[in-house]
Every structure is written in structure tokens, then in C-alpha cells.
Design a protein around this motif. Structure first.
Motif, PDB file in Angstrom:
ATOM      1  N   LEU A   1      45.158 -30.738-101.494  1.00  0.00           N
ATOM      2  CA  LEU A   1      44.258 -30.159-102.496  1.00  0.00           C
ATOM      3  C   LEU A   1      44.904 -29.035-103.287  1.00  0.00           C
ATOM      4  O   LEU A   1      44.255 -28.417-104.134  1.00  0.00           O
ATOM      5  CB  LEU A   1      42.992 -29.641-101.810  1.00  0.00           C
ATOM      6  CG  LEU A   1      42.196 -30.679-100.994  1.00  0.00           C
ATOM      7  CD1 LEU A   1      41.021 -30.019-100.296  1.00  0.00           C
ATOM      8  CD2 LEU A   1      41.737 -31.818-101.887  1.00  0.00           C
ATOM      9  N   GLN A   2      46.170 -28.748-102.967  1.00  0.00           N
ATOM     10  CA  GLN A   2      46.921 -27.683-103.634  1.00  0.00           C
ATOM     11  C   GLN A   2      46.200 -26.335-103.489  1.00  0.00           C
ATOM     12  O   GLN A   2      46.059 -25.563-104.439  1.00  0.00           O
ATOM     13  CB  GLN A   2      47.165 -28.023-105.104  1.00  0.00           C
ATOM     14  CG  GLN A   2      48.001 -29.283-105.292  1.00  0.00           C
ATOM     15  CD  GLN A   2      48.319 -29.578-106.744  1.00  0.00           C
ATOM     16  OE1 GLN A   2      47.879 -28.876-107.646  1.00  0.00           O
ATOM     17  NE2 GLN A   2      49.112 -30.616-106.977  1.00  0.00           N
ATOM     18  N   LEU A   3      45.751 -26.088-102.265  1.00  0.00           N
ATOM     19  CA  LEU A   3      45.136 -24.819-101.903  1.00  0.00           C
ATOM     20  C   LEU A   3      46.019 -24.133-100.862  1.00  0.00           C
ATOM     21  O   LEU A   3      47.021 -24.683-100.421  1.00  0.00           O
ATOM     22  CB  LEU A   3      43.729 -25.049-101.351  1.00  0.00           C
ATOM     23  CG  LEU A   3      42.736 -25.719-102.303  1.00  0.00           C
ATOM     24  CD1 LEU A   3      41.426 -26.025-101.566  1.00  0.00           C
ATOM     25  CD2 LEU A   3      42.462 -24.838-103.520  1.00  0.00           C
ATOM     26  N   SER A   4      45.636 -22.936-100.458  1.00  0.00           N
ATOM     27  CA  SER A   4      46.411 -22.211 -99.459  1.00  0.00           C
ATOM     28  C   SER A   4      46.339 -22.919 -98.112  1.00  0.00           C
ATOM     29  O   SER A   4      45.241 -23.085 -97.554  1.00  0.00           O
ATOM     30  CB  SER A   4      45.870 -20.782 -99.310  1.00  0.00           C
ATOM     31  OG  SER A   4      46.455 -20.138 -98.202  1.00  0.00           O
ATOM     32  N   PRO A   5      47.476 -23.366 -97.562  1.00  0.00           N
ATOM     33  CA  PRO A   5      47.445 -24.034 -96.252  1.00  0.00           C
ATOM     34  C   PRO A   5      46.909 -23.129 -95.145  1.00  0.00           C
ATOM     35  O   PRO A   5      46.275 -23.613 -94.211  1.00  0.00           O
ATOM     36  CB  PRO A   5      48.911 -24.409 -96.011  1.00  0.00           C
ATOM     37  CG  PRO A   5      49.544 -24.427 -97.363  1.00  0.00           C
ATOM     38  CD  PRO A   5      48.828 -23.365 -98.149  1.00  0.00           C
ATOM     39  N   VAL A   6      47.169 -21.823 -95.240  1.00  0.00           N
ATOM     40  CA  VAL A   6      46.717 -20.904 -94.196  1.00  0.00           C
ATOM     41  C   VAL A   6      45.198 -20.843 -94.149  1.00  0.00           C
ATOM     42  O   VAL A   6      44.580 -21.032 -93.081  1.00  0.00           O
ATOM     43  CB  VAL A   6      47.309 -19.501 -94.430  1.00  0.00           C
ATOM     44  CG1 VAL A   6      46.719 -18.515 -93.422  1.00  0.00           C
ATOM     45  CG2 VAL A   6      48.826 -19.528 -94.316  1.00  0.00           C
ATOM     46  N   TRP A   7      44.570 -20.601 -95.292  1.00  0.00           N
ATOM     47  CA  TRP A   7      43.115 -20.483 -95.302  1.00  0.00           C
ATOM     48  C   TRP A   7      42.432 -21.817 -95.048  1.00  0.00           C
ATOM     49  O   TRP A   7      41.358 -21.880 -94.435  1.00  0.00           O
ATOM     50  CB  TRP A   7      42.644 -19.883 -96.621  1.00  0.00           C
ATOM     51  CG  TRP A   7      43.053 -18.461 -96.782  1.00  0.00           C
ATOM     52  CD1 TRP A   7      43.995 -17.956 -97.619  1.00  0.00           C
ATOM     53  CD2 TRP A   7      42.546 -17.337 -96.048  1.00  0.00           C
ATOM     54  NE1 TRP A   7      44.117 -16.596 -97.474  1.00  0.00           N
ATOM     55  CE2 TRP A   7      43.233 -16.188 -96.514  1.00  0.00           C
ATOM     56  CE3 TRP A   7      41.577 -17.185 -95.056  1.00  0.00           C
ATOM     57  CZ2 TRP A   7      42.980 -14.910 -96.007  1.00  0.00           C
ATOM     58  CZ3 TRP A   7      41.323 -15.917 -94.552  1.00  0.00           C
ATOM     59  CH2 TRP A   7      42.021 -14.799 -95.026  1.00  0.00           C
ATOM     60  N   MET A   8      43.043 -22.908 -95.504  1.00  0.00           N
ATOM     61  CA  MET A   8      42.483 -24.220 -95.214  1.00  0.00           C
ATOM     62  C   MET A   8      42.574 -24.525 -93.721  1.00  0.00           C
ATOM     63  O   MET A   8      41.643 -25.105 -93.133  1.00  0.00           O
ATOM     64  CB  MET A   8      43.218 -25.295 -96.014  1.00  0.00           C
ATOM     65  CG  MET A   8      42.617 -26.690 -95.869  1.00  0.00           C
ATOM     66  SD  MET A   8      40.898 -26.787 -96.438  1.00  0.00           S
ATOM     67  CE  MET A   8      41.118 -26.533 -98.204  1.00  0.00           C
ATOM     68  N   ALA A   9      43.673 -24.106 -93.094  1.00  0.00           N
ATOM     69  CA  ALA A   9      43.809 -24.297 -91.652  1.00  0.00           C
ATOM     70  C   ALA A   9      42.765 -23.488 -90.894  1.00  0.00           C
ATOM     71  O   ALA A   9      42.234 -23.935 -89.871  1.00  0.00           O
ATOM     72  CB  ALA A   9      45.217 -23.906 -91.201  1.00  0.00           C
ATOM     73  N   VAL A  10      42.465 -22.290 -91.384  1.00  0.00           N
ATOM     74  CA  VAL A  10      41.424 -21.471 -90.753  1.00  0.00           C
ATOM     75  C   VAL A  10      40.090 -22.210 -90.773  1.00  0.00           C
ATOM     76  O   VAL A  10      39.388 -22.305 -89.752  1.00  0.00           O
ATOM     77  CB  VAL A  10      41.290 -20.109 -91.472  1.00  0.00           C
ATOM     78  CG1 VAL A  10      40.064 -19.361 -90.966  1.00  0.00           C
ATOM     79  CG2 VAL A  10      42.532 -19.270 -91.259  1.00  0.00           C
ATOM     80  N   ALA A  11      39.732 -22.744 -91.931  1.00  0.00           N
ATOM     81  CA  ALA A  11      38.438 -23.418 -92.064  1.00  0.00           C
ATOM     82  C   ALA A  11      38.349 -24.664 -91.188  1.00  0.00           C
ATOM     83  O   ALA A  11      37.371 -24.853 -90.446  1.00  0.00           O
ATOM     84  CB  ALA A  11      38.196 -23.788 -93.533  1.00  0.00           C
ATOM     85  N   VAL A  12      39.384 -25.494 -91.237  1.00  0.00           N
ATOM     86  CA  VAL A  12      39.339 -26.754 -90.496  1.00  0.00           C
ATOM     87  C   VAL A  12      39.391 -26.509 -88.987  1.00  0.00           C
ATOM     88  O   VAL A  12      38.642 -27.120 -88.211  1.00  0.00           O
ATOM     89  CB  VAL A  12      40.488 -27.671 -90.942  1.00  0.00           C
ATOM     90  CG1 VAL A  12      40.561 -28.918 -90.073  1.00  0.00           C
ATOM     91  CG2 VAL A  12      40.308 -28.063 -92.402  1.00  0.00           C
ATOM     92  N   SER A  13      40.260 -25.603 -88.547  1.00  0.00           N
ATOM     93  CA  SER A  13      40.368 -25.344 -87.108  1.00  0.00           C
ATOM     94  C   SER A  13      39.106 -24.680 -86.573  1.00  0.00           C
ATOM     95  O   SER A  13      38.697 -24.934 -85.435  1.00  0.00           O
ATOM     96  CB  SER A  13      41.596 -24.474 -86.821  1.00  0.00           C
ATOM     97  OG  SER A  13      41.510 -23.236 -87.502  1.00  0.00           O
ATOM     98  N   ALA A  14      38.459 -23.832 -87.377  1.00  0.00           N
ATOM     99  CA  ALA A  14      37.213 -23.212 -86.945  1.00  0.00           C
ATOM    100  C   ALA A  14      36.118 -24.262 -86.763  1.00  0.00           C
ATOM    101  O   ALA A  14      35.365 -24.223 -85.776  1.00  0.00           O
ATOM    102  CB  ALA A  14      36.772 -22.150 -87.944  1.00  0.00           C
TER     103      ALA A  14
END
Length: 293
Positions: free
Chosen positions: A56-69
Motif C-alpha cells: 500500500l506504500q505506507l509505513s511498514p512500521v505503523w502497518m505492522a503495529v496495526a496488523v500485529s495488534a
């Protein structure tokens, strides 16, 4: 020091310091609940979040936070409602997370195996200033929960039924702990790697438990051990040119073996003193204990 002349190494050491503090702070609760492997499952789910970030060409860090949460909350809900065994939920996190991450990264326009390497095993040169900002914010949240709510979390992890009778919001605290564990995995993924972060959440705690008896001292010593191995492993990876995740985990295992070897005679002496103590609880001297033994 020469190593501090490079901005990327300064950022790597800052990230390692934050990881060394946060990972054991949350890991102590997972160890107490006998969910030491939970970090691995969340790490696999976070891989899907990283891949979605690339897609999605977004921040991998913040996307990882959302998905892992979301994954951690889902696993906790399955465990609490009893609709499936906890090990099945963990297995679903393991396999579904890593399979989804690999599939999505190949569909991403700028995705490749090289993009995932730094997230899987850590990389000292890939920590950007933006990553430091995100890691700092996430680490502050983790410490706020792990230290600020330590009494409530300790009660829930020790005995859920007693905590519920005492009026604590057990379900909310369990969900908060799951989210905090997910955030911790995301904090550590650039320095340690998603596949190895669980080790840094567990091994320093296990090391501290060899020589401590109270929760407070175990927490303090495990954080100290986490910081020591995180910084030393990062420095070692710089000079030897190896992934920092493997260096940090091997340093943690070496420290565990060293402390275990040193603590074994002390444990034996304590056992002999306990066996030599009179039945009425009257304390005895060390000399009498040795003679009695």
C-alpha cells in the motif's frame, strides 16, 4: 569511539537500547503466564503488516503495529472464550502470518526478498531517523503499560480468578497486554528481527530468575540484562558484519548460561540451608547448616 562517528550506528544503538528495555519489560508477564512463545506468533503476523506496508506504500512500521495488534487481540479473544485451544491459535498466527507476508510482498510493486531481510533478522544500517521516532513513541507506550500497570498485570498473570474476584478488569488487562506485546515486537523488529524478537523477550527474564526471588528484582535485572546484550550484540554485529539479531540473541544465551553456572552453587547452598532449618522455623547459622547437611 569510532563507532559513534557514524550516524547509522548511533541510530542503531538507540534502537537497541530501547529494545533492550521494552522487550524484557513485557516478556516477564508472558513468561509468568507460560506464553513465552507468543512473541514468535505476533512476529509472524507483523510480517504480514510489513508486507502490506510495501503493497500500500505506507509505513511498514505503523502497518505492522496495526496488523500485529489485531492478531494479538484475536488470539487473546480465542483463548479467553475457549473456542479453540491456545496452541491452535498460536499455530494459526505462525503459519498464516508468515504465509500472508511472503505472498503479499511478492505482489507489492516494490517488494522483494531483500526488503524483508532487515525486518526478519534486523539490520543496523536500515534504522532511519523516522524509524527512531516511531520506535521511541512505541517504546514509551510499552513502558507506560508494563511499568505503570505492573501491579494489576502481575495480579492477572499470577491468578486470573483471584484478580477477577478482586474487582480488576481482567479481560481488558489481558487485551492490553496482548496489544503491548504486539507493539513490543514492532519496536524490536528493526534491531533484532521478527524471527528472533521473542528470544529477547524471554531469555533475559529467564536469566534474571536464576538469581532473584521477587517480581521487582526480576524485572529490574531482566531489563539490565536486555540492555547489556542488545548493545553488545549491536556493537559486535558492526565489527563482524553479521545481522544484529543473531548477535543479540547469542549474547543473551551466553549470559544465561554464565548466570546459570554461577547460580547453581548458590542454589545448592540455599537448598542445604532449607533442609537444615529446624521445624519450628528458628534460624540457624551457615556453619550449623553445613554440619547438619
Amino acid at each position: 569511539m569510532e563507532i559513534l562517528d557514524y550516524p547509522f550506528m548511533v541510530r542503531a544503538l538507540i534502537a537497541a537500547l530501547l529494545v533492550g528495555v521494552t522487550a524484557p519489560s513485557v516478556g516477564i508477564y508472558l513468561v509468568q503466564r507460560r506464553q513465552s512463545i507468543m512473541g514468535d506468533g505476533i512476529g509472524h503476523v507483523a510480517l504480514t503488516g510489513v508486507a502490506l506496508g510495501f503493497l500500500l506504500q505506507l509505513s511498514p512500521v505503523w502497518m505492522a503495529v496495526a496488523v500485529s495488534a489485531v492478531g494479538a487481540v484475536g488470539m487473546e479473544l480465542i483463548r479467553s472464550y475457549g473456542k479453540a485451544r491456545g496452541d491452535i491459535a498460536l499455530a494459526m498466527l505462525f503459519y498464516g502470518g508468515i504465509a500472508g507476508g511472503v505472498m503479499i510482498i511478492y505482489l507489492a510493486p516494490n517488494g522483494s526478498n531483500a526488503n524483508l531481510t532487515s525486518y526478519l533478522f534486523g539490520s543496523i544500517i536500515s534504522v532511519s531517523p523516522q524509524d527512531i521516532t516511531a520506535i521511541t513513541v512505541l517504546a514509551a507506550f510499552v513502558l507506560l503499560v508494563a511499568v505503570g500497570l505492573r501491579r494489576q498485570l502481575f495480579a492477572v498473570c499470577q491468578d486470573e480468578e483471584f484478580a477477577r474476584v478482586s474487582g480488576l478488569p481482567v479481560r481488558a488487562l489481558n487485551l492490553l497486554l496482548a496489544v503491548t506485546a504486539a507493539v513490543t515486537v514492532t519496536v524490536a523488529m528493526k534491531a533484532v528481527g521478527l524471527l528472533l524478537v521473542s528470544a529477547l523477550m524471554v531469555i533475559p527474564v529467564a536469566t534474571a530468575q536464576q538469581v532473584t526471588r521477587s517480581f521487582a528484582w526480576t524485572l529490574a535485572l531482566s531489563v539490565t540484562a536486555g540492555v547489556a546484550v542488545a548493545l553488545s550484540g549491536t556493537v559486535f554485529s558492526y565489527y563482524v558484519d553479521v545481522p544484529p539479531g543473531s548477535s543479540i540473541v547469542l549474547a543473551a544465551m551466553a549470559l544465561f548460561l554464565l548466570v546459570t553456572a554461577l547460580a547453581a552453587p548458590l542454589a545448592g547452598r540455599r537448598a542445604r540451608r532449607a533442609a537444615a532449618a529446624p521445624e519450628d522455623g528458628t534460624p540457624v547459622s551457615a556453619e550449623r547448616a553445613e554440619v547438619h547437611a
